[in-house]
Design an enzyme around this catalytic site. Structure first.
Site, mmCIF file in Angstrom:
data_model
loop_
_atom_site.group_PDB
_atom_site.id
_atom_site.type_symbol
_atom_site.label_atom_id
_atom_site.label_comp_id
_atom_site.label_asym_id
_atom_site.label_seq_id
_atom_site.Cartn_x
_atom_site.Cartn_y
_atom_site.Cartn_z
ATOM 1 N N TYR A 547 38.441 45.602 42.227
ATOM 2 C CA TYR A 547 38.377 44.825 43.382
ATOM 3 C C TYR A 547 39.194 45.793 44.408
ATOM 4 O O TYR A 547 40.007 46.557 44.109
ATOM 5 C CB TYR A 547 38.809 43.459 43.408
ATOM 6 N N HIS A 548 39.012 45.446 45.774
ATOM 7 C CA HIS A 548 40.089 45.715 46.840
ATOM 8 C C HIS A 548 39.969 47.233 46.879
ATOM 9 O O HIS A 548 41.114 47.973 47.095
ATOM 10 C CB HIS A 548 41.386 45.153 46.440
#
Length: 610
Positions: A547-548
């Site tokens: 993620y991210h």
């Protein structure tokens, strides 16, 4: 019939429950939203399993009895190299099965959603062929929304271009979570970073960007990360970062999540942490009035989560900004013959079979860390050798604990509690539950074993851990999302440490057994057993997601190292700012929305002189 046979085999459909008969049709709908390669891969695997069944029995999977299907599955799972493939096939099947089982139990009660604040929205099909503006912002997520609001409040005529659609809170409330999932995520949620191992890297595509589908967790950038950005990259604004972080938190209405809606998943996490003496607390979130619907990752159905389409973009539109939806930017237009060197002149935008142009002297690129490098390459602005490199993500894994009493983890806050005991080692644990079948944790087993896990999922509490990585990835290409990411050896060790810590926490909370996420040994009943399993396991054997994404157009003082300067100006051209996760020069080590918004605010305020 291949998909029906695949479903029947994987979840041991014995025709005894209505919901199982609906899973193949739900799976068809889910696959339709995936990229061609993923769709074709699942269908090819289903046909291959059918062909194997025909060779072994003379009949397809769908024509076999339940015991015969179990036998065929066991033979396939025992063949070298096939177990990982079967685990991949389980993911869309579990999403479809979890949705149908949830619908059978009846829709979750929900409050009437709040009316969404007004936005100035125009579909790309209705935008004129040629127009002008003072500034064009490409992307409407955390960075783009903040940039648009700042520029509009400074008196500029601002147009925001968003490739995705606008989705209202009311529309979230009337549709099952899986239907929203495949529409709200790029590639139906199937964006993959190829490497050792491959990582699923889901990102949002809608007005509001990934903020529409994130967990709502709002960490401030840690001080030691800000120090590194300043000392190693020269990225920190001259007057410090705190003021911009404060403003981002105010815009999002960030506050500690109250205990009353945490849900059992969060409460068990707090109990386990107390037993161990670990630092843990309810998370700070942007969700005042949260009712614990546990659907943050598919759009909040009550409007409590203050995604930027509910918080920042309305302010931008009130100040005069306009948003164009369904608008894929082909390229940034550049006037190469201007005195003083090349300068931005606007954008060219694809719509259907045609295109339109918006002429503007300022272009803010905020398409996200995975899309901004491709856009700049398409625009002839991708000459910097580090553009698209330096990709940092939060590699993540999940563990579940089985308890004697029902947990029903999907009733309560989706991401409720943060455990920071191991954060100094780069491991952040968060109590995370999702609508059934949509989490990163994959239930173990096949056939009757997997069906049993599905039926008993209400007794599972789930934890997720993400690690602060060394930038190990690249964004390649110009038109399609093509990613490469190889897990660093240090980061592999951190993931194994994370699994051990999550198992210890769940046992301390009273779990009877822990589901490890390790296919070869999916269950342990003691911490000593878990230690033995992990001693013979590598991180590449875990179910990993990520993620991210950040860092692919890193900002900093060194022109050889950073494609953008410390104020977010793209090197080699005037009038192009980068104001999204791309500019963060290294992993922020926490959920990054507040960091991205603060950076975008600092960059655009520096441009306007405010």
């Amino acid at each position: 019939m291949s998909l029906a046979g695949l479903v029947s085999a994987l979840i041991a459909d014995d025709a005894g429950a209505d919901w199982t008969r609906r899973v193949p049709a739900r799976l068809e709908t889910t696959l339709a939203a995936l990229p061609f390669a993923a769709r074709a891969g699942v269908r090819a695997a289903a046909r291959g399993m059918d062909a194997y069944a025909v060779v072994r029995t003379g009949r397809t999977l769908g024509a076999l009895t339940a015991p015969e299907r179990e036998s065929v599955l066991a033979e396939l799972a025992a063949r070298p190299g096939l177990q990982p493939l079967l685990d991949v096939l389980k993911v869309p099947v579990l999403m479809a099965a979890g949705t149908e089982r949830m619908l059978q139990d009846g829709p979750a009660p929900r409050a009437l959603p709040r009316a969404d604040p007004p936005l100035d929205l125009t579909p790309a099909s209705e935008w004129p062929a040629r127009s002008t503006a003072d500034a064009v912002v490409i992307g409407s997520g955390a960075g783009g929304a903040t940039a648009a609001r700042t520029l509009a409040r400074a008196g500029l005529d601002v147009v925001v271009l968003e490739e995705g659609r606008h989705h209202s809170t009311e529309s979230f409330g009337r549709r099952p979570p899986l239907d929203r999932f495949t529409e709200l995520y790029r590639d139906g949620g199937a964006t993959i970073a190829l490497g050792r191992p491959p990582l699923l890297l889901p990102v949002g595509r809608a007005v509001g960007g990934t903020t529409v589908v994130n967990s709502g967790t709002c960490y401030r950038t840690p001080d030691h990360v800000l120090t590194r950005w300043s000392e190693d990259f020269g990225f920190t604004p001259a007057d410090g970062f705190d003021r911009y972080l404060d403003e981002a938190e105010r815009a999002l209405k960030v506050a500690v999540q109250p205990l009353d809606v945490l849900g059992n998943n969060g409460r068990l996490t707090l109990a386990g942490a107390r037993e161990l003496g670990w630092r843990a607390a309810p998370l700070r979130r942007n969700a005042p009035g949260c009712r614990g619907s546990c659907q943050c990752v598919v759009g909040c159905p009550t409007g409590a989560k203050q995604s930027v389409q509910l918080s920042v973009l309305p302010d931008a539109c009130a100040a005069g900004a306009r948003i164009v939806t369904g608008a894929r930017v082909e390229r940034v237009l550049v006037d190469a013959d201007r005195p003083g060197g090349p300068r931005a002149a606007g954008v060219r935008v694809r719509r259907g079979e045609g295109a339109f142009e918006i002429l503007a002297p300022l272009v803010v690129v905020a398409a996200g860390a995975l899309q901004s490098p491709q856009l700049l390459r398409r625009s002839g602005l991708g000459r910097h050798p580090r553009l698209g490199r330096n990709l940092s993500v939060h590699p993540a894994t999940s563990v579940a604990g089985r308890f004697a009493e029902p947990v029903t983890a999907w009733k309560g806050v989706l991401q409720s509690v943060g455990v920071e005991e191991h954060h100094a080692r780069g491991v952040l644990i968060e109590a995370t539950a999702t609508p059934p079948g949509m989490g990163s944790f994959v239930l173990p087993g096949l056939g009757a074993e997997l069906r049993c896990e599905l039926e008993g999922a209400d007794r599972l509490a789930t934890l997720g851990a993400m690690i602060a990585d060394r930038p190990s990835g690249r964004v390649l290409g110009r038109d399609r999302t093509l990613l490469r990411y190889d897990l660093d050896r240090r980061d592999a060790g951190r993931l194994m440490h994370a699994v051990r810590a999550m198992g210890e926490l769940l046992f301390a909370a009273g779990a009877e057994e822990v589901l490890t996420g390790v296919p070869a040994t999916p269950r342990v009943r003691t911490l000593a057993e878990l230690d033995t399993v992990l001693a013979g396991t590598s991180a590449r054997q875990l179910h990993l997601t990520a993620y991210h994404p950040t860092g692919t157009v890193a900002a900093g003082a060194d022109p050889q190292r950073c494609p953008a300067d410390p104020e977010g100006r793209l090197r080699g051209v005037r009038g192009v700012l980068v104001a999204d996760a791309s500019v963060l020069p290294s992993c922020p080590q926490v959920n990054p929305q507040v960091s991205i918004m603060a950076a975008a605010l600092a960059i655009t305020e520096a441009h306007t002189g405010r």
